[in-house]
Structures are given as C-alpha cells and as structure tokens.
Design a protein around this motif. Structure first.
Motif, PDB file in Angstrom:
ATOM      1  N   ALA A 160       0.833  -1.207   0.000  1.00  0.00           N
ATOM      2  CA  ALA A 160       0.000   0.000   0.000  1.00  0.00           C
ATOM      3  C   ALA A 160       0.864   1.251   0.000  1.00  0.00           C
ATOM      4  O   ALA A 160       0.536   2.244  -0.672  1.00  0.00           O
ATOM      5  CB  ALA A 160      -0.922  -0.009   1.217  1.00  0.00           C
ATOM      6  N   ARG A 161       1.969   1.222   0.746  1.00  0.00           N
ATOM      7  CA  ARG A 161       2.862   2.386   0.782  1.00  0.00           C
ATOM      8  C   ARG A 161       3.496   2.616  -0.588  1.00  0.00           C
ATOM      9  O   ARG A 161       3.602   3.757  -1.057  1.00  0.00           O
ATOM     10  CB  ARG A 161       3.942   2.186   1.840  1.00  0.00           C
ATOM     11  CG  ARG A 161       3.447   2.309   3.279  1.00  0.00           C
ATOM     12  CD  ARG A 161       4.610   2.092   4.242  1.00  0.00           C
ATOM     13  NE  ARG A 161       4.242   2.340   5.624  1.00  0.00           N
ATOM     14  CZ  ARG A 161       3.752   1.436   6.454  1.00  0.00           C
ATOM     15  NH1 ARG A 161       3.524   0.197   6.014  1.00  0.00           N
ATOM     16  NH2 ARG A 161       3.455   1.745   7.704  1.00  0.00           N
ATOM     17  N   MET A 369      21.525   9.828   4.380  1.00  0.00           N
ATOM     18  CA  MET A 369      21.902   8.450   4.086  1.00  0.00           C
ATOM     19  C   MET A 369      21.239   7.973   2.804  1.00  0.00           C
ATOM     20  O   MET A 369      21.866   7.314   1.962  1.00  0.00           O
ATOM     21  CB  MET A 369      21.514   7.543   5.254  1.00  0.00           C
ATOM     22  CG  MET A 369      22.331   7.773   6.518  1.00  0.00           C
ATOM     23  SD  MET A 369      21.541   7.061   7.996  1.00  0.00           S
ATOM     24  CE  MET A 369      21.551   5.326   7.591  1.00  0.00           C
ATOM     25  N   ALA A 370      19.953   8.290   2.643  1.00  0.00           N
ATOM     26  CA  ALA A 370      19.232   7.863   1.444  1.00  0.00           C
ATOM     27  C   ALA A 370      19.809   8.516   0.192  1.00  0.00           C
ATOM     28  O   ALA A 370      20.004   7.861  -0.839  1.00  0.00           O
ATOM     29  CB  ALA A 370      17.755   8.213   1.582  1.00  0.00           C
ATOM     30  N   ASP A 371      20.083   9.830   0.277  1.00  0.00           N
ATOM     31  CA  ASP A 371      20.663  10.535  -0.872  1.00  0.00           C
ATOM     32  C   ASP A 371      22.011   9.945  -1.246  1.00  0.00           C
ATOM     33  O   ASP A 371      22.334   9.798  -2.432  1.00  0.00           O
ATOM     34  CB  ASP A 371      20.809  12.036  -0.556  1.00  0.00           C
ATOM     35  CG  ASP A 371      19.460  12.730  -0.470  1.00  0.00           C
ATOM     36  OD1 ASP A 371      18.471  12.157  -0.954  1.00  0.00           O
ATOM     37  OD2 ASP A 371      19.399  13.837   0.108  1.00  0.00           O
ATOM     38  N   PRO A 395      19.038  -3.498   2.892  1.00  0.00           N
ATOM     39  CA  PRO A 395      19.584  -2.693   3.998  1.00  0.00           C
ATOM     40  C   PRO A 395      18.713  -1.500   4.370  1.00  0.00           C
ATOM     41  O   PRO A 395      18.618  -1.144   5.553  1.00  0.00           O
ATOM     42  CB  PRO A 395      20.944  -2.234   3.459  1.00  0.00           C
ATOM     43  CG  PRO A 395      20.792  -2.245   1.977  1.00  0.00           C
ATOM     44  CD  PRO A 395      19.881  -3.394   1.686  1.00  0.00           C
ATOM     45  N   LEU A 396      18.065  -0.877   3.381  1.00  0.00           N
ATOM     46  CA  LEU A 396      17.330   0.351   3.678  1.00  0.00           C
ATOM     47  C   LEU A 396      16.072   0.092   4.490  1.00  0.00           C
ATOM     48  O   LEU A 396      15.744   0.869   5.390  1.00  0.00           O
ATOM     49  CB  LEU A 396      16.986   1.083   2.376  1.00  0.00           C
ATOM     50  CG  LEU A 396      18.180   1.683   1.628  1.00  0.00           C
ATOM     51  CD1 LEU A 396      17.715   2.442   0.396  1.00  0.00           C
ATOM     52  CD2 LEU A 396      19.001   2.599   2.531  1.00  0.00           C
ATOM     53  N   ASP A 403       7.880   3.622   6.223  1.00  0.00           N
ATOM     54  CA  ASP A 403       7.449   4.958   5.783  1.00  0.00           C
ATOM     55  C   ASP A 403       8.623   5.726   5.187  1.00  0.00           C
ATOM     56  O   ASP A 403       8.501   6.355   4.135  1.00  0.00           O
ATOM     57  CB  ASP A 403       6.854   5.740   6.957  1.00  0.00           C
ATOM     58  CG  ASP A 403       5.473   5.241   7.348  1.00  0.00           C
ATOM     59  OD1 ASP A 403       4.798   4.647   6.483  1.00  0.00           O
ATOM     60  OD2 ASP A 403       5.077   5.427   8.509  1.00  0.00           O
ATOM     61  N   GLY A 404       9.771   5.683   5.878  1.00  0.00           N
ATOM     62  CA  GLY A 404      10.943   6.406   5.400  1.00  0.00           C
ATOM     63  C   GLY A 404      11.415   5.902   4.048  1.00  0.00           C
ATOM     64  O   GLY A 404      11.778   6.692   3.164  1.00  0.00           O
ATOM     65  N   PHE A 405      11.400   4.589   3.861  1.00  0.00           N
ATOM     66  CA  PHE A 405      11.886   4.021   2.603  1.00  0.00           C
ATOM     67  C   PHE A 405      10.902   4.265   1.472  1.00  0.00           C
ATOM     68  O   PHE A 405      11.274   4.757   0.397  1.00  0.00           O
ATOM     69  CB  PHE A 405      12.131   2.517   2.763  1.00  0.00           C
ATOM     70  CG  PHE A 405      12.509   1.834   1.477  1.00  0.00           C
ATOM     71  CD1 PHE A 405      13.739   2.042   0.894  1.00  0.00           C
ATOM     72  CD2 PHE A 405      11.604   0.994   0.844  1.00  0.00           C
ATOM     73  CE1 PHE A 405      14.087   1.416  -0.305  1.00  0.00           C
ATOM     74  CE2 PHE A 405      11.928   0.358  -0.348  1.00  0.00           C
ATOM     75  CZ  PHE A 405      13.179   0.577  -0.928  1.00  0.00           C
TER      76      PHE A 405
END
Length: 486
Positions: A160-161, A369-371, A395-396, A403-405
């Motif tokens: 769903a996300r 970290m994501a960038d 890993p992410l 939610d963050g990913f």
C-alpha cells in the motif's frame, strides 16, 4: 558528515545489542541521544524525541491492547483447536515442530498484522520448544521470516505504501508478484525443514512421555552448534498453562535422527494428552467459544476494511472481550495483571524506539543516508534499476522504517529508473523484496512482541535470523527477475 554519523549510529547500536553490552531499551535511548549531541543538535533532542513518541504512540497503543485482547483469547481457549492441530502434526519431532512454526506463522499472517501473528505463533509453539529444549531463536527466526514474506499482502502495509508513493494501483503491484512471493514462502518452508533436521540431530527423537518428563525451566537459544541461556525479556505465562501430566501409557526411548516419528504407537496414544496449553485451566470459556471466534473475525475484518484506526479497534475489542468473558472485576484485574509484563516490555520498547527514529529523522541523518545511497548507484546500472532497488531494499528497510523508505527513497529510485526506461511498477515490485529482512529490524515494534514472548534476547535473534532473512529476500528478488516480473 550526517551520512557518516547516521551509519555510525546504526552500527554502534547493532554492535552493542548483538554483543549484549547494552539492553535494547538502553541502546535505543542512549546511543541516539549521544549522536544527537555529537552532530551539534543536542538542544533539539527533546523536540525530536517528542515528535518520535507522537508518531509511534498509536502503534504502542495498538500493541498494548492487542496483547491484552489476544492474551484473553488465548486464556479463554479460542486458539486451543489450532494448537491441538499443530501439535497433532508435530508430535515430539523437532523437525515437524519447526515446519509447523513456519506454517502457523504464514497462515496467521493473513490478517496483515505482525504482532497478532507473533502472539498466536509463540503462544502455540513456545510450550513445545520449552519442553523439548529446542532452540528458541529457531522459533523466532522462522516466524519472523515467514511473516516478512507474508507482510507484502496489499493490506499488510508495504504494498500500500509503494502504491501510494508512486501513485499506482496496489493490485497491479501485488498480483504479478505472487509467483515470486510464493517462491520466498517456499524458501522459508525449506529453511524450516533444514533447521528442523538440525534440531532433530542435536536433540534426537523423543516420545511424548519423554518430552513431558523433561525439566521445562531451562531454555536454550542455540543456533545448532551450541547453546546459551535465553534472556528473560518478557513471558507469556505459558509455563503456568502447561499441562503438568499426561497418560503414562506407552513409553519407549528416544531414537536417532533418522527415526520415523510415526513409527511408535505410544506417540499416537499420548498425542492427545500433550496439549501444550492446559485443557483444564480455569480461564476457559467453552460456552463463549463462538462469541469469541465471531468477535475476533469481526475485529480482523474491520481491520482489513479499515473501518476504524487499528488502535481503536483493539481498544474496543479488549474491553468487550474482558467484559463478556470475565464479568467480575477481580477476574478482569487478574487477566490484565497476567499480561502486564508483556504490555510493559513491548510498549517500553516502542517508546524507546521512538527516540531512535526521532533523532534519525529529526537530525536529517535518514535523508542524507538515502541521498548518498541513491547517488552511489552508477549510471551504467540505470537500465537495471529494478534489481538495484530490490538489493537496496534489504539494507534500507532494515535500517529505516517502511514509511521512510517507501515515501522518501522509493520515489527517487523510481525517477532514476524512469530516466532509463524502467517502469514504476517494476520498481515498486522490486521494493518489496526486502520485507523478509525488514520484519527483524530493530525499528519494527512487532519484533519486540516476538522476542519478548519467546524470552529471547534481541541480539541473539538478530545474530541468528539476519542471514536467513537476507537469503529469503534474495530468493524473492531472483524469482522476480526469473519470472520477468521486474
């Protein structure tokens, strides 16, 4: 700098809990607090923590009342038929018990809630593992990995996300993924079979009389080669509900690892006697069985249909279950007290995790970290962004919340893929590959229900489970590529 400190904070946390230098609650609070000061944002620590607590408060409330609700359902005997069915299949064979754990966790996972799955699975299987001195981390590892694969159901959350983040239809993401997810679930069953054979080799075959004769007070959390004592991070009260005796008919001695579990007629004679949960416990409410079954079915249906927020549903369900099954106040207080340890351990862990996530998000560490991870992908890998997304999801989604990913990283990956002709649907499907590993993340509140009820140290669970969860996630990803899904 924030990128380096973010990875350093996560690494420090994992090392400390896996080496048992700190308890998970202490590490979840103190490590991010120290790193918040290190990045020069100590003055904002209070704001970050309050924001994190606010974000996770509904989850904590849901877990608190879900534990009470399902604890009451276990007390009154709602799941006894499931327990008897699993035990009838398992007998006293470690291999069957581990496979039964995987099957039960997968079936119960259909409700889309990890906490529910773990409460039912541990309540059913813990007495068997304890009596046979089987490895409790095998139980938690298999249950978490099976639930992780099933967590990709459209109502489970990640699908769903992904659909919301990329403005896609959830069914278009999930339905083509079914063959790959089926291969992942098959991998879990094969893993359970292999781990079960290892446990059978370590313990040997037992008759049910011999299993009942074993002293239950010592638990092991071995990974197969050796064993260590299990930690006491919470309990189910299952030992109080264990059947204290069984028919003495039959007997026999344990045989080797190659024995046929169905060969001993004494096992069949004693099979009905080994119930796992005491069939004569005073909390049973057989006359209310269908009321409780109907209430649970209605609760799960309302949850899937999202008629109300899940915390509200469990709050109402717990209040109704207590009132109908235990109309007298002293009995209600006794049931709440019986499950208070689990409630306190789990809710405490969730609020401690709020410090970790609050600092990770508030300081900007997650974003940096994501960038960095996305920027590190070579341009030559552009046409293969679906595979890259699947690999990064491991890993992410372990180090970040879903939610963050899905809302922070996935849109960037989808945009990069679109520039190379990779459809957002392929990116969305690939992003589900890491869920088998995600369910053992220290940022997932449900995992604390699992280790708490199983009386397993979180570090032991992590050290044992991560490698198998990674392998399962890679099976899902490889199957998706093989079937042309991504």
């Amino acid at each position: 700098m924030l990128t380096i400190l973010g990875f350093a904070m996560i690494a420090t946390f994992l090392v400390l809990i896996m080496t048992k230098k700190m308890s998970p609650i202490a590490a979840l609070v103190l490590i991010p607090a120290l790193f918040c000061v290190a990045v020069g944002q100590g003055a904002q620590l209070g704001d970050y923590v309050i924001e994190g607590v606010g974000n996770l408060a509904p989850t904590a409330a849901m877990l608190m009342f879900a534990i009470v609700y399902f604890g009451v359902m276990i007390d009154v005997g709602l799941f006894d038929p499931i327990v008897r069915g699993i035990l009838k299949f398992c007998r006293a064979d470690p291999m069957r018990i581990v496979v039964g754990t995987a099957v039960l966790a997968a079936i119960v996972s259909l409700d889309g809630d990890g906490s529910t799955t773990f409460m039912i699975t541990v309540s059913a299987m813990y007495p068997l593992y304890k009596r046979l001195k089987m490895s409790l981390v095998v139980m938690t590892g298999v249950a978490a990995t099976a639930n992780g694969v099933m967590n990709t159901l459209p109502w489970g959350g990640p699908t769903a996300r992904a659909a919301t983040a990329l403005k896609l239809d959830a069914s278009e993401i999930f339905v083509p993924m079914i063959p790959a997810l089926a291969m992942g679930l098959l991998a879990v069953f094969v893993l359970a079979y292999v781990l079960g054979l290892r446990e059978r080799k370590r313990l040997g075959m037992l008759t049910l009389d011999e299993a009942l004769a074993r002293e239950p007070e010592q638990e092991t959390v071995s990974t197969g080669a050796g064993s260590t004592r299990g930690g006491s991070t919470g309990g189910t009260g299952g030992e109080d509900r264990l059947r204290k005796g069984a028919s003495a008919s039959g007997g026999g001695t344990g045989t080797g690892a190659d024995a046929d579990p169905a060969a001993d007629p004494a096992d069949e004679a004693d099979d009905e006697e080994f119930q796992g949960l005491d069939p004569n416990r005073s909390t049973l409410r057989p006359k209310l069985y269908w009321f409780n079954a109907g209430l649970t079915a209605a609760l799960l249906t309302a949850m899937i249909m999202e008629l109300m927020p899940i915390p509200v549903l469990f709050l109402l369900g717990a209040a109704l279950a207590l009132t109908v099954n235990f109309p007298h106040m002293p009995d209600q207080r006794a049931r709440i007290a019986a499950h208070a340890d689990n409630v306190l351990n789990v809710s405490g862990m969730v609020f401690a995790a709020a410090v970790f996530t609050g600092v990770l998000t508030g300081t900007g560490m997650v974003e940096n970290m994501a960038d960095w991870v996305v920027g590190a992908v070579p341009d030559a890998m552009g046409p293969h962004m679906a595979i890259v997304t699947g690999l990064l999801s491991l890993p992410l989604t372990y180090f970040m919340s879903n939610d963050g990913f899905y809302f922070g990283v996935l849109p960037v990956l989808a945009e990069a893929g679109a520039a190379h002709g990779v459809s957002p649907l392929e990116i969305a499907r690939a992003s589900l590959a890491g869920q088998a590993l995600h369910m053992s993340s220290p940022l997932v509140p449900a995992v604390y229900v699992l280790v708490g009820m199983a009386k397993v140290e979180f570090g032991d669970h992590t050290r044992f489970t991560v490698k198998w969860a990674i392998l399962t996630s890679l099976v899902v990803l490889a199957a998706g590529v093989l079937f042309g899904i991504m």
